[in-house]
Design a protein around this motif. Structure first.
Motif, PDB file in Angstrom:
ATOM      1  N   TYR A  18      10.921  39.721  44.609  1.00 42.94           N
ATOM      2  CA  TYR A  18      11.346  38.922  45.752  1.00 42.94           C
ATOM      3  C   TYR A  18      11.734  37.518  45.312  1.00 42.94           C
ATOM      4  O   TYR A  18      12.791  37.014  45.665  1.00 42.94           O
ATOM      5  CB  TYR A  18      10.242  38.862  46.811  1.00 42.94           C
ATOM      6  N   ARG A  23      15.270  36.375  46.992  1.00 43.27           N
ATOM      7  CA  ARG A  23      15.299  35.035  47.585  1.00 43.27           C
ATOM      8  C   ARG A  23      16.476  34.188  47.089  1.00 43.27           C
ATOM      9  O   ARG A  23      17.174  33.575  47.902  1.00 43.27           O
ATOM     10  CB  ARG A  23      13.973  34.333  47.323  1.00 43.27           C
ATOM     11  N   GLN A  26      19.635  35.346  48.824  1.00 38.40           N
ATOM     12  CA  GLN A  26      19.690  34.930  50.218  1.00 38.40           C
ATOM     13  C   GLN A  26      20.093  33.461  50.339  1.00 38.40           C
ATOM     14  O   GLN A  26      20.859  33.085  51.220  1.00 38.40           O
ATOM     15  CB  GLN A  26      18.343  35.155  50.904  1.00 38.40           C
ATOM     16  N   LYS A  27      19.588  32.607  49.442  1.00 37.37           N
ATOM     17  CA  LYS A  27      19.966  31.195  49.443  1.00 37.37           C
ATOM     18  C   LYS A  27      21.460  31.035  49.161  1.00 37.37           C
ATOM     19  O   LYS A  27      22.134  30.228  49.788  1.00 37.37           O
ATOM     20  CB  LYS A  27      19.166  30.425  48.391  1.00 37.37           C
TER      21      LYS A  27
END
Length: 91
Positions: A18, A23, A26-27
């Motif tokens: 993750y 993560r 996603q950023k």
């Protein structure tokens, strides 16, 4: 007992995946959407294919850019870089 001993190991793998894979992706997606939303008419841009131009019209998902050879209609996601802010900093 052996099955329960492996559970923390699998949870650790999921947590690591993750933080190192999901993560950051996603950023990056969030930053790209903010960049696309912040475009405005008159901005000088470079497309991912290397075309340089100035935004002439904005639509919801597309953009018309003026180049030296005419106008092109492209998708917002095809814009790689916005040069107006960088050019204004130099001046």
């Amino acid at each position: 007992m052996g099955e329960f001993g492996q559970l923390p190991f699998f949870l650790l793998i999921i947590v690591v995946m993750y933080f190192f894979m999901i993560r950051p992706q996603q950023k990056k997606i969030k930053q790209e959407k903010e960049f696309e939303a912040g475009l405005k008419v008159g901005d000088k841009i470079i497309t991912k294919s290397g075309f340089h131009g100035k935004i002439a019209e904005l639509a919801e998902t597309s953009v018309v850019i003026e180049t030296m050879s005419g106008k092109l209609k492209i998708e917002r996601s095809a814009i790689s870089l916005e040069l107006t802010a960088a050019l204004n900093k130099k001046a």
